[in-house]
Design an enzyme around this catalytic site. Structure first.
Site, PDB file in Angstrom:
ATOM      1  N   ARG A  90      40.629  22.452  27.681  1.00  0.00           N
ATOM      2  CA  ARG A  90      39.443  23.000  27.504  1.00  0.00           C
ATOM      3  C   ARG A  90      38.352  22.486  28.274  1.00  0.00           C
ATOM      4  O   ARG A  90      37.671  23.330  28.942  1.00  0.00           O
ATOM      5  CB  ARG A  90      39.086  23.617  26.074  1.00  0.00           C
ATOM      6  CG  ARG A  90      37.866  24.593  26.100  1.00  0.00           C
ATOM      7  CD  ARG A  90      37.638  24.545  24.499  1.00  0.00           C
ATOM      8  NE  ARG A  90      36.329  25.593  24.318  1.00  0.00           N
ATOM      9  CZ  ARG A  90      36.015  25.933  23.173  1.00  0.00           C
ATOM     10  NH1 ARG A  90      36.857  25.898  21.968  1.00  0.00           N
ATOM     11  NH2 ARG A  90      35.081  26.730  23.012  1.00  0.00           N
ATOM     12  N   ASN A 144      44.025  32.850  23.776  1.00  0.00           N
ATOM     13  CA  ASN A 144      43.044  33.391  25.200  1.00  0.00           C
ATOM     14  C   ASN A 144      43.912  32.974  26.399  1.00  0.00           C
ATOM     15  O   ASN A 144      44.508  31.819  26.269  1.00  0.00           O
ATOM     16  CB  ASN A 144      41.767  32.815  25.071  1.00  0.00           C
ATOM     17  CG  ASN A 144      40.773  33.343  24.154  1.00  0.00           C
ATOM     18  OD1 ASN A 144      40.787  34.744  24.236  1.00  0.00           O
ATOM     19  ND2 ASN A 144      39.851  32.949  23.331  1.00  0.00           N
ATOM     20  N   CYS A 164      40.858  40.287  19.321  1.00  0.00           N
ATOM     21  CA  CYS A 164      39.729  39.564  19.354  1.00  0.00           C
ATOM     22  C   CYS A 164      38.578  39.634  18.304  1.00  0.00           C
ATOM     23  O   CYS A 164      38.588  40.928  17.747  1.00  0.00           O
ATOM     24  CB  CYS A 164      38.996  39.785  20.790  1.00  0.00           C
ATOM     25  SG  CYS A 164      37.400  38.865  20.983  1.00  0.00           S
ATOM     26  N   HIS A 194      36.807  40.276  26.214  1.00  0.00           N
ATOM     27  CA  HIS A 194      35.507  39.118  26.677  1.00  0.00           C
ATOM     28  C   HIS A 194      34.761  39.813  27.848  1.00  0.00           C
ATOM     29  O   HIS A 194      34.389  39.232  28.721  1.00  0.00           O
ATOM     30  CB  HIS A 194      36.089  37.917  26.990  1.00  0.00           C
ATOM     31  CG  HIS A 194      36.477  37.178  25.936  1.00  0.00           C
ATOM     32  ND1 HIS A 194      36.662  35.651  25.731  1.00  0.00           N
ATOM     33  CD2 HIS A 194      36.503  37.548  24.583  1.00  0.00           C
ATOM     34  CE1 HIS A 194      37.142  35.382  24.358  1.00  0.00           C
ATOM     35  NE2 HIS A 194      36.999  36.540  23.601  1.00  0.00           N
ATOM     36  N   TYR A 241      29.606  37.457  26.156  1.00  0.00           N
ATOM     37  CA  TYR A 241      30.465  37.130  27.409  1.00  0.00           C
ATOM     38  C   TYR A 241      29.941  37.698  28.681  1.00  0.00           C
ATOM     39  O   TYR A 241      30.053  37.039  29.696  1.00  0.00           O
ATOM     40  CB  TYR A 241      31.935  37.262  27.120  1.00  0.00           C
ATOM     41  CG  TYR A 241      32.649  36.395  26.392  1.00  0.00           C
ATOM     42  CD1 TYR A 241      33.129  35.296  26.735  1.00  0.00           C
ATOM     43  CD2 TYR A 241      32.743  36.693  25.048  1.00  0.00           C
ATOM     44  CE1 TYR A 241      33.728  34.280  25.868  1.00  0.00           C
ATOM     45  CE2 TYR A 241      33.430  35.848  24.275  1.00  0.00           C
ATOM     46  CZ  TYR A 241      33.790  34.611  24.390  1.00  0.00           C
ATOM     47  OH  TYR A 241      34.566  33.732  23.434  1.00  0.00           O
TER      48      TYR A 241
HETATM   49  C1  G6P Z   1      35.110  33.852  19.929  1.00  0.00           C
HETATM   50  C2  G6P Z   1      36.054  34.459  20.716  1.00  0.00           C
HETATM   51  C3  G6P Z   1      37.232  33.677  20.622  1.00  0.00           C
HETATM   52  C4  G6P Z   1      37.043  32.263  21.127  1.00  0.00           C
HETATM   53  C5  G6P Z   1      36.207  31.817  20.234  1.00  0.00           C
HETATM   54  C6  G6P Z   1      35.536  30.151  20.623  1.00  0.00           C
HETATM   55  O1  G6P Z   1      35.402  33.983  18.644  1.00  0.00           O
HETATM   56  O2  G6P Z   1      36.349  35.708  20.482  1.00  0.00           O
HETATM   57  O3  G6P Z   1      38.302  34.403  21.613  1.00  0.00           O
HETATM   58  O4  G6P Z   1      38.318  31.502  20.975  1.00  0.00           O
HETATM   59  O5  G6P Z   1      34.663  32.466  20.284  1.00  0.00           O
HETATM   60  O6  G6P Z   1      35.150  29.846  19.337  1.00  0.00           O
HETATM   61  P1  G6P Z   1      34.969  28.001  19.534  1.00  0.00           P
HETATM   62  O7  G6P Z   1      34.277  27.806  18.245  1.00  0.00           O
HETATM   63  O8  G6P Z   1      36.277  27.451  19.809  1.00  0.00           O
HETATM   64  O9  G6P Z   1      33.854  27.822  20.713  1.00  0.00           O
HETATM   65 MN    MN Z   2      38.108  36.696  21.764  1.00  0.00          MN
END
Ligand code: G6P
Ligand code: MN
Length: 417
Positions: A90, A144, A164, A194, A241
């Site tokens: 990531r 995702n 989501c 998103h 997003y």
């Molecule tokens: C939101 C989105 C998810 C994503 C997450 C990231 O919940 O809908 O799709 O994975 O944010 O969260 P994080 O804590 O990993 O940055």
């Molecule tokens: Mn999401």
């Protein structure tokens, strides 16, 4: 009822388990099978899950395995929430694109493409195991990029629905502002995963979005990182997003001086795993609220309860377009309110979408088609085409440079490179 969680060693799992414990009347779970190849995560997470259920007086049991076959056997629903390459991959998704002047994000733009390339083949392989070992099970996909991964599953004929937490997050936030229970609030949510806008907010059947924006426009705009003037003028609430599009250059500038989100999350995960390994911790740690997945368990419980209980209620999910948005391919996957029953999720009709949103939705949907082609069949040219089609990349020279960088950095995940 047995549920299986692929990627069960995720530090998010206690969020899910907390939902299963609190909402046990809605969804009587008897077994939660956590499946993960990484025993160093699976073991503490499973221990934590067991303590949480016991503490809540929940009679269900938690099993843990590295075998997908074993874990999904007999399950009625399989949740897929995996992350190929973990936070390290990531971090690459977040840090490479800014080197070329593009936003660095794990689901949006070039980073999202890299994630799709790594993820689609893995999820399809898992789904085949589900088909063989639990043919009746629903696959609830949280992985995702949800739109692309869900489309891959549907194209391969799986019983899959994408989910989501963005929509449920808005529903809870608006309900809070209105001072009413969330069940009375429904959203006019439209777009792709998103890439969505709330065009209406119905309270007991009446659209209260104009008055919400008049009273709380500043606060709402703040929460999605956009200017209040923009949100008020649109008369619609973009998801956060959309900031990567509407404030692209400002975000790239910010990203140059801030540590990537992946690094923050990796630090949180290390701390969470320590807490999960501590036998005295029996409830979901406060620290978990620092992750982006708020209400994710509630959305999952509601979706599974409606699929298995044939409730027919309306939830925002990722489904086949099938003409709902007439300007997109029938096969595209969209994120809209749908009636959820034992037959699956049937999208409700959507009011014609204004060109202001339809243009971007169409553009990104075309990118998603090409991204899926690249993920399924490989090849640097397919990757270039997907980047060229993405509104946040678009230029030949940038697409060319990013293709080289992303493929090089993801070589170990892409057998075709
Ligand atoms: C939101 C989105 C998810 C994503 C997450 C990231 O919940 O809908 O799709 O994975 O944010 O969260 P994080 O804590 O990993 O940055
Ligand atoms: Mn999401």
């Amino acid at each position: 009822m047995k549920l299986a969680v692929v990627g069960g060693g995720s530090t998010y799992t206690p969020e899910l388990v907390d939902g299963f414990a609190r909402l046990r009347d809605e969804l009587p779970v008897t077994e939660i099978a956590l499946i993960d190849p990484n025993g160093r995560r699976l073991e503490p997470v499973a221990g934590m899950a067991r303590r949480m259920l016991a503490h809540a007086g929940h009679p269900g049991r938690v099993t843990a395995t590295s075998s997908v076959e074993e874990g999904v056997a007999g399950a009625q629903a399989v949740l897929v929430q995996l992350r190929v390459g973990g936070q390290a991959a990531r971090e690459v998704d977040e840090t490479l694109p800014p080197r070329c002047g593009c936003v660095g994000q794990e689901t949006t733009g070039a980073g999202g493409l890299a994630k799709a390339l790594r993820t689609v083949p893995v999820v399809l392989e898992i789904a085949d195991v589900v088909r063989r070992n639990a043919p009746e099970a629903w696959i609830v996909n949280f992985t995702n990029p949800v739109g692309i991964v869900t489309r891959a599953l549907l194209d391969a004929g799986h019983r899959a629905i994408g989910l989501c937490n963005v929509a449920i997050g808005f529903q809870r936030r608006f309900a809070g502002l209105l001072g009413v229970p969330p069940s009375r609030v429904s959203l006019g949510h439209v777009g792709l995963n998103h890439l969505t806008w709330e065009r209406s907010v119905h309270l007991d059947g009446r659209d209260v979005l104009p008055s919400l924006l008049a009273t709380h426009g500043g606060e709402i705009a703040d929460a999605v990182g956009l200017r209040p003037e923009l949100v008020r003028r649109l008369g619609a609430v973009p998801s956060y997003y959309l900031r990567y599009f509407y404030a692209h250059d400002a975000v790239v500038e910010e990203q140059r001086s801030k540590p990537p989100r992946a690094a923050e999350v990796a630090a949180m995960e290390a701390e969470l795993l320590q807490l999960y390994a501590d036998p005295s911790v029996v409830t979901k740690p406060e620290l978990l609220a620092g992750r982006g997945g708020a209400y994710y368990s509630e959305a999952a419980v509601a979706l599974i309860a409606s699929l298995l209980g044939d409730r027919g209620d309306v939830q925002v999910v990722n489904v086949r377009n099938d003409g709902t948005l007439p300007f997109l391919d029938a096969d595209a996957v969209i994120e809209v309110p749908a009636a959820v029953s034992a037959a699956g999720a049937r999208p409700l009709p959507v009011e014609p979408v204004e060109p202001l949103y339809a243009g971007l939705i169409g553009h990104v949907s075309a990118y998603e088609t090409l991204a899926l082609e690249a993920a399924r069949h490989g090849g640097a040219d397919r990757v270039r085409d997907a980047l060229l089609a993405h509104p946040l990349v678009g230029q030949d020279a940038v697409a060319e440079e990013l293709t080289g960088l992303l493929l090089e950095a993801n070589r170990s995940f892409l057998p075709w490179t």
